[in-house]
Scaffold this motif. Structure first.
Motif, PDB file in Angstrom:
ATOM      1  N   SER A 333       1.456  -1.330   0.158  1.00  0.00           N
ATOM      2  CA  SER A 333      -0.345  -0.198  -0.563  1.00  0.00           C
ATOM      3  C   SER A 333       0.556   0.860  -0.007  1.00  0.00           C
ATOM      4  O   SER A 333       0.207   2.046  -0.035  1.00  0.00           O
ATOM      5  CB  SER A 333      -0.969   0.168   1.135  1.00  0.00           C
ATOM      6  OG  SER A 333      -0.411  -0.666   2.200  1.00  0.00           O
ATOM      7  N   GLU A 334       1.935   1.354   0.468  1.00  0.00           N
ATOM      8  CA  GLU A 334       3.069   2.441   0.291  1.00  0.00           C
ATOM      9  C   GLU A 334       3.865   2.691  -0.944  1.00  0.00           C
ATOM     10  O   GLU A 334       4.274   3.864  -0.570  1.00  0.00           O
ATOM     11  CB  GLU A 334       3.335   2.159   1.521  1.00  0.00           C
ATOM     12  CG  GLU A 334       3.076   2.526   3.004  1.00  0.00           C
ATOM     13  CD  GLU A 334       2.049   2.837   3.530  1.00  0.00           C
ATOM     14  OE1 GLU A 334       2.508   4.218   3.663  1.00  0.00           O
ATOM     15  OE2 GLU A 334       1.181   2.400   3.629  1.00  0.00           O
ATOM     16  N   TYR A 339      11.281   1.242  -9.542  1.00  0.00           N
ATOM     17  CA  TYR A 339      11.798   1.641 -10.760  1.00  0.00           C
ATOM     18  C   TYR A 339      13.207   2.430 -11.284  1.00  0.00           C
ATOM     19  O   TYR A 339      13.618   1.951 -11.399  1.00  0.00           O
ATOM     20  CB  TYR A 339      11.531   0.734 -12.143  1.00  0.00           C
ATOM     21  CG  TYR A 339       9.822   1.768 -12.993  1.00  0.00           C
ATOM     22  CD1 TYR A 339      10.876   1.742 -14.057  1.00  0.00           C
ATOM     23  CD2 TYR A 339       9.172   2.099 -12.878  1.00  0.00           C
ATOM     24  CE1 TYR A 339      10.734   3.101 -14.450  1.00  0.00           C
ATOM     25  CE2 TYR A 339       8.668   2.820 -13.452  1.00  0.00           C
ATOM     26  CZ  TYR A 339       9.464   3.359 -14.962  1.00  0.00           C
ATOM     27  OH  TYR A 339       8.651   4.047 -15.051  1.00  0.00           O
ATOM     28  N   LYS A 340      12.322   3.581 -10.784  1.00  0.00           N
ATOM     29  CA  LYS A 340      13.155   4.706 -11.463  1.00  0.00           C
ATOM     30  C   LYS A 340      14.495   4.673 -10.647  1.00  0.00           C
ATOM     31  O   LYS A 340      15.321   5.270 -11.107  1.00  0.00           O
ATOM     32  CB  LYS A 340      12.245   6.036 -11.129  1.00  0.00           C
ATOM     33  CG  LYS A 340      10.975   5.783 -12.175  1.00  0.00           C
ATOM     34  CD  LYS A 340      10.371   7.096 -12.181  1.00  0.00           C
ATOM     35  CE  LYS A 340       8.718   7.126 -12.911  1.00  0.00           C
ATOM     36  NZ  LYS A 340       8.623   8.261 -12.815  1.00  0.00           N
ATOM     37  N   ASP A 411       3.443   6.011  -8.967  1.00  0.00           N
ATOM     38  CA  ASP A 411       4.471   6.675  -8.642  1.00  0.00           C
ATOM     39  C   ASP A 411       4.765   7.070  -7.348  1.00  0.00           C
ATOM     40  O   ASP A 411       3.763   7.780  -7.444  1.00  0.00           O
ATOM     41  CB  ASP A 411       5.036   7.131  -9.651  1.00  0.00           C
ATOM     42  CG  ASP A 411       6.847   7.682  -9.011  1.00  0.00           C
ATOM     43  OD1 ASP A 411       7.270   7.182  -8.125  1.00  0.00           O
ATOM     44  OD2 ASP A 411       7.581   8.395 -10.383  1.00  0.00           O
ATOM     45  N   ARG A 412       5.321   6.624  -6.044  1.00  0.00           N
ATOM     46  CA  ARG A 412       4.508   7.404  -4.937  1.00  0.00           C
ATOM     47  C   ARG A 412       5.535   8.092  -4.515  1.00  0.00           C
ATOM     48  O   ARG A 412       6.130   9.081  -3.225  1.00  0.00           O
ATOM     49  CB  ARG A 412       4.609   5.953  -3.667  1.00  0.00           C
ATOM     50  CG  ARG A 412       3.546   5.304  -3.475  1.00  0.00           C
ATOM     51  CD  ARG A 412       2.776   5.595  -3.367  1.00  0.00           C
ATOM     52  NE  ARG A 412       2.223   4.087  -3.417  1.00  0.00           N
ATOM     53  CZ  ARG A 412       0.750   4.621  -3.400  1.00  0.00           C
ATOM     54  NH1 ARG A 412      -0.318   5.855  -3.025  1.00  0.00           N
ATOM     55  NH2 ARG A 412      -0.615   3.165  -3.262  1.00  0.00           N
ATOM     56  N   GLY A 413       6.779   8.442  -5.382  1.00  0.00           N
ATOM     57  CA  GLY A 413       7.397   9.402  -5.196  1.00  0.00           C
ATOM     58  C   GLY A 413       9.158   9.046  -4.384  1.00  0.00           C
ATOM     59  O   GLY A 413       9.824  10.594  -4.155  1.00  0.00           O
ATOM     60  N   PHE A 414       8.957   7.477  -4.046  1.00  0.00           N
ATOM     61  CA  PHE A 414      10.543   7.629  -3.514  1.00  0.00           C
ATOM     62  C   PHE A 414      11.802   7.728  -4.416  1.00  0.00           C
ATOM     63  O   PHE A 414      11.296   7.240  -5.099  1.00  0.00           O
ATOM     64  CB  PHE A 414      10.206   5.762  -2.419  1.00  0.00           C
ATOM     65  CG  PHE A 414       8.779   5.779  -1.904  1.00  0.00           C
ATOM     66  CD1 PHE A 414       9.797   5.925  -0.953  1.00  0.00           C
ATOM     67  CD2 PHE A 414       8.269   5.286  -2.044  1.00  0.00           C
ATOM     68  CE1 PHE A 414       8.844   6.395   0.358  1.00  0.00           C
ATOM     69  CE2 PHE A 414       7.358   4.930  -1.297  1.00  0.00           C
ATOM     70  CZ  PHE A 414       6.894   5.937   0.113  1.00  0.00           C
ATOM     71  N   ARG A 415      12.594   8.468  -4.094  1.00  0.00           N
ATOM     72  CA  ARG A 415      13.497   9.033  -5.241  1.00  0.00           C
ATOM     73  C   ARG A 415      14.573   8.744  -4.235  1.00  0.00           C
ATOM     74  O   ARG A 415      15.318   9.445  -3.596  1.00  0.00           O
ATOM     75  CB  ARG A 415      14.346  10.209  -5.610  1.00  0.00           C
ATOM     76  CG  ARG A 415      12.698  10.840  -6.232  1.00  0.00           C
ATOM     77  CD  ARG A 415      13.155   9.705  -7.611  1.00  0.00           C
ATOM     78  NE  ARG A 415      12.228  10.409  -8.301  1.00  0.00           N
ATOM     79  CZ  ARG A 415      10.235   9.163  -8.368  1.00  0.00           C
ATOM     80  NH1 ARG A 415      10.542   8.387  -7.755  1.00  0.00           N
ATOM     81  NH2 ARG A 415       9.532   9.910  -9.784  1.00  0.00           N
TER      82      ARG A 415
ATOM     83  N   GLY B  10      -3.682   3.037   1.038  1.00  0.00           N
ATOM     84  CA  GLY B  10      -2.408   3.227   1.292  1.00  0.00           C
ATOM     85  C   GLY B  10      -2.485   4.853   0.943  1.00  0.00           C
ATOM     86  O   GLY B  10      -3.464   5.881   1.403  1.00  0.00           O
ATOM     87  N   THR B  11      -1.008   5.553   2.134  1.00  0.00           N
ATOM     88  CA  THR B  11      -1.173   6.231   2.262  1.00  0.00           C
ATOM     89  C   THR B  11      -1.377   7.483   0.717  1.00  0.00           C
ATOM     90  O   THR B  11      -1.097   7.273  -0.473  1.00  0.00           O
ATOM     91  CB  THR B  11       0.653   6.730   2.505  1.00  0.00           C
ATOM     92  OG1 THR B  11       1.063   6.127   2.454  1.00  0.00           O
ATOM     93  CG2 THR B  11       0.901   8.118   3.015  1.00  0.00           C
ATOM     94  N   MET B  16       2.568  11.727   1.578  1.00  0.00           N
ATOM     95  CA  MET B  16       3.920  11.303   1.023  1.00  0.00           C
ATOM     96  C   MET B  16       4.812  12.623   0.242  1.00  0.00           C
ATOM     97  O   MET B  16       4.410  13.743   0.353  1.00  0.00           O
ATOM     98  CB  MET B  16       3.583  10.864  -0.429  1.00  0.00           C
ATOM     99  CG  MET B  16       2.871   9.378  -0.019  1.00  0.00           C
ATOM    100  SD  MET B  16       3.307   7.861   1.016  1.00  0.00           S
ATOM    101  CE  MET B  16       4.601   7.808   0.086  1.00  0.00           C
ATOM    102  N   PRO B  17       6.104  11.707   0.442  1.00  0.00           N
ATOM    103  CA  PRO B  17       6.902  13.307  -0.469  1.00  0.00           C
ATOM    104  C   PRO B  17       6.949  13.473  -1.614  1.00  0.00           C
ATOM    105  O   PRO B  17       8.398  13.134  -1.895  1.00  0.00           O
ATOM    106  CB  PRO B  17       8.129  12.546   0.542  1.00  0.00           C
ATOM    107  CG  PRO B  17       8.035  11.139   0.458  1.00  0.00           C
ATOM    108  CD  PRO B  17       6.327  10.466   0.143  1.00  0.00           C
ATOM    109  N   THR B  18       5.925  13.751  -1.660  1.00  0.00           N
ATOM    110  CA  THR B  18       5.635  13.560  -3.445  1.00  0.00           C
ATOM    111  C   THR B  18       5.563  15.113  -3.763  1.00  0.00           C
ATOM    112  O   THR B  18       4.829  16.115  -3.263  1.00  0.00           O
ATOM    113  CB  THR B  18       4.852  12.734  -3.783  1.00  0.00           C
ATOM    114  OG1 THR B  18       4.695  11.412  -3.945  1.00  0.00           O
ATOM    115  CG2 THR B  18       4.776  12.995  -5.234  1.00  0.00           C
ATOM    116  N   ARG B  28       9.446   8.746 -17.371  1.00  0.00           N
ATOM    117  CA  ARG B  28      10.399   7.691 -17.849  1.00  0.00           C
ATOM    118  C   ARG B  28       8.953   7.784 -19.077  1.00  0.00           C
ATOM    119  O   ARG B  28       7.609   7.750 -19.053  1.00  0.00           O
ATOM    120  CB  ARG B  28      10.824   6.457 -17.745  1.00  0.00           C
ATOM    121  CG  ARG B  28      11.548   6.632 -16.043  1.00  0.00           C
ATOM    122  CD  ARG B  28      12.866   6.620 -16.808  1.00  0.00           C
ATOM    123  NE  ARG B  28      13.501   7.529 -15.860  1.00  0.00           N
ATOM    124  CZ  ARG B  28      14.275   6.480 -15.065  1.00  0.00           C
ATOM    125  NH1 ARG B  28      14.414   5.350 -14.757  1.00  0.00           N
ATOM    126  NH2 ARG B  28      14.761   7.282 -14.092  1.00  0.00           N
TER     127      ARG B  28
END
Lengths: 581, 102
Positions: A333-334, A339-340, A411-415, B10-11, B16-18, B28
């Motif tokens: 869920s998080e 993949y990026k 895309d949850r924005g995790f970098r 989900g959050t 989110m840090p988005t 991409r």
């Protein structure tokens, strides 16, 4: 290979396989880190060389009291397991190389070493010793998470694992009483002792309803600990079943059930490492079915599947471990879009996912199809259909769900950073074997216990598998597009571990509650009775009650005179009635 | 469905840090509109091809049904849809909030 290593035999024969890894656990704790890392990486290589130097048929015995224990027995069956355990040990150690916690390293070495030694145990007592040591050492890989929930999960794990060992010991004693032998060969279910041993193996092999410990504990272990755990305990149980209960027909329905029911849980489970634990359970089912069928093809298939499975399962746990390390969670869920930032991990995960799904040109295809073919050859229609269903299902939840929700989806924005180099290297080796075995199955087939005539790459095998998998993927797409697919939710899914995590504790606290209420009721009744006695006595005997009042002197004198009179009267009457003389 | 209120999706995007800028910076091929459809089209093409491959060889299954045209394709599709729908139903019975065991 064996011939060229023959001069090493005296050296290799010095101790049972696996012992070296266990002994090394002590110096590894105290050596400087760089040196201990090098030593640890060399251990599985030396161990494998030792194993390959021991010829098939080699045995070594130790006499204790009146018994002779066969501490080492190398045959075709134990050797395959020994080889893949050494491989898994190397990958696990490489994957965990960045971990500073030396206790984890020591626990892992003892765990791996005892699992290897167990495979080469020639008798049930030796097996019992190593069987229990795998339990005692591996629990530290769970406790090393150092969380409250890991502590409790580890306690539950330990109780169940040790119980399995005690059942094994009890079974061994009963078998010894019946036959006078403790040699670990075919056991079967003809005797009571056989049933105890069967249950002991069944617990570790995650038979249905005995499986709760695995999905409960593995996802609680450390990132690297889970990778080790996934490789050995359950596969040791599969080895033990293959040796003791090959051709035991009840294993076919047991195994078929194991392939099917965990996948329902896997579909709705949110913790992706727990999803992998469920699919691990499902994969064990194929092996158990193969052992139950018991033909040479089926047993070869089961053993080959163990070999492939240890590697791709480790690979999948490694990829999820890398995600957990970098993102801090593996909840579906998080996650999403990784993949990026973790492209290599994504690729390795997909290779592992393809292998567990048995895509052609991956290891799962050349091993699982042996078991399916053996089931068809034996005309086991319903088990065959269940295995086919589970093959589609495992692709659905492990092949698609894991990579899709972790690396793609939204895309949850995790970098984040890509996984550390040692982790990537370990994953690369595992991925190499996944594809290598898939492309060159002959290499694996050569070390199986029986000669292999099976040809995996026929048109019908490939086309049928591709149809099954592609249409499973199509079903996934259809379900996602129509929004029928259940979303990943933050939740827990109840399973049999609910019985001992919730039902029994609640029942116990209910019993305790009733006991307490009973005590209170008893005490209050007793208290009331006491008060009543007190009331009565104080009503009648107190200084102010009728009896307690001071009596006037006259009345007292009168009562005394009356008493004397009565006495006199009785005395005289006595004299009067006495006969004269 | 009687769902536990503690079970949450989900959050949300909010915590989110988005931010959109970050994602567009890092766009991409898969992010582009239509890309996913292309993937699906390839999948459909491969699936159809795998069924048509049944014409290229003679089937010798152990059971008669294995020789049916496209049997494994149909079985795979139906199995997965049934699996997911059954699992979804199972949620009503077995799903609890994350802190259920705490």
């Amino acid at each position: 290979m064996t011939e060229s290593l023959a001069p090493m035999l005296p050296l290799a024969a010095a101790m049972p396989p696996g012992m070296l890894l266990m002994l090394a656990a002590i110096p590894v704790v105290f050596l400087p880190r760089t040196i201990s890392n090098i030593v640890m990486l060399l251990l599985p290589i030396i161990g494998l060389a030792q194993l390959l130097a021991l010829p098939i048929g080699y045995t070594d015995t130790v006499a204790i009291f009146d018994y002779t224990l066969e501490v080492t027995r190398v045959d075709a069956l134990s050797r395959v397991f020994g080889i893949v355990f050494h491989l898994a040990a190397f990958m696990g150690i490489l994957y965990a190389l960045h971990v500073k916690d030396r206790m984890q390293a020591a626990a892992a070495l003892i765990y791996v070493g005892s699992a290897i030694a167990a495979v080469f145990a020639g008798d049930l007592i030796t097996l019992f010793v190593w069987w229990e040591l795998t339990a005692l050492s591996s629990v530290f890989l769970i406790w090393a998470s150092r969380t409250e929930s890991a502590l409790r999960a580890g306690q539950r794990y330990l109780i169940i694992q040790v119980t399995s060992g005690l059942l094994l010991l009890l079974g061994a004693i009963l078998l010894h009483a019946e036959s006078g032998s403790i040699v670990f060969e075919h056991i079967g279910l003809e005797s009571a002792g056989g049933w105890f041993v069967f249950m002991a193996f069944g617990i570790k092999a995650c038979f249905p309803l005995l499986h709760g410990w695995m999905k409960d504990s593995y996802p609680e272990a450390t990132i690297t600990g889970t990778v080790f755990l996934s490789g050995f305990t359950t596969k040791l149980a599969i080895y033990a079943l293959a040796r003791g209960f090959a051709g035991t027909e009840i294993l076919i329905p047991i195994g078929a059930t194991m392939t099917a029911f965990p996948i329902f849980f896997a579909v709705i489970e949110n913790d992706l490492r727990r999803v992998l634990a469920y699919s691990l359970n499902n994969q064990l089912g194929y092996m158990v079915v193969g052992i139950g069928i018991g033909t040479e093809l089926a047993l070869n298939g089961a053993v080959a599947h163990v070999f492939a499975h240890v590697i791709y399962k480790a690979l999948l746990f490694m990829s999820m471990g890398a995600v957990l390390l970098r993102v801090g969670t593996v909840k579906g869920s998080e996650l999403g879009g990784l993949y990026k930032s973790m492209p290599w991990t994504t690729v390795f995960c997909i290779i592992g996912a393809a292998s567990i799904s048995a895509f052609p040109l991956t290891s799962g295809f050349v091993t699982k199809s042996m078991i399916l073919t053996a089931a068809a050859d034996g005309h086991y229609l319903i088990p065959f259909l269940i295995l086919l269903f589970a093959s589609a299902g495992v692709f659905h939840h492990s092949g698609i769900k894991i990579p899709f929700f972790a690396f793609f989806a939204h895309d949850r924005g995790f970098r984040v950073k890509e996984a550390p180099l040692n982790m990537l290297a370990a994953m690369a080796i595992a991925a190499f074997f996944c594809i290598g075995i898939g492309v060159f199955p002959g290499i694996l087939y050569k070390i199986l216990p029986y000669p292999v005539e099976y040809v995996p790459y026929t048109t019908s095998h490939v086309v049928q598998m591709l149809q099954l998998l592609l249409f499973s993927a199509l079903a996934f797409t259809f379900l996602m597009k129509t929004k029928l697919y259940p979303p990943e939710l933050r939740s827990v899914v109840l399973d049999v571990d609910w019985v001992w995590r919730k039902l029994l504790p609640e029942a116990w606290s209910r019993v305790a509650e009733v006991w307490l209420m009973g005590q209170i009721a008893f005490l209050s009744t007793a208290n009331k009775a006491r008060l009543r006695v007190l009331d009565f006595t104080s009503a009648h005997l107190s200084p102010w009650s009728r009896l307690g009042e001071p009596w006037p002197t006259g009345a007292t004198a009168m009562w005394a005179a009356m008493l004397l009179l009565a006495y006199l009267y009785l005395a005289f009457q006595n004299l009067a009635t006495r006969p004269p003389g | 469905m009687s769902m536990d209120p503690k079970i949450s999706k989900g959050t949300d995007a909010g915590d989110m840090p988005t931010n959109d800028a970050m994602i567009t910076d890092d766009e991409r091929w898969l992010d582009r509109p239509g890309s996913v459809d292309t993937v699906i089209r390839i999948l459909v093409f491969l699936s159809v091809a795998s069924v048509l491959a049944d014409f290229t060889y003679e089937k010798h299954g152990h059971w008669g049904f294995q020789d049916w045209f496209g049997f494994d394709a149909a079985y795979g599709f139906v199995a997965c849809v049934a699996l997911v729908i059954a699992a979804k139903g199972l949620r009503v019975l077995l799903m609890r909030g994350e802190d259920y065991y705490d």
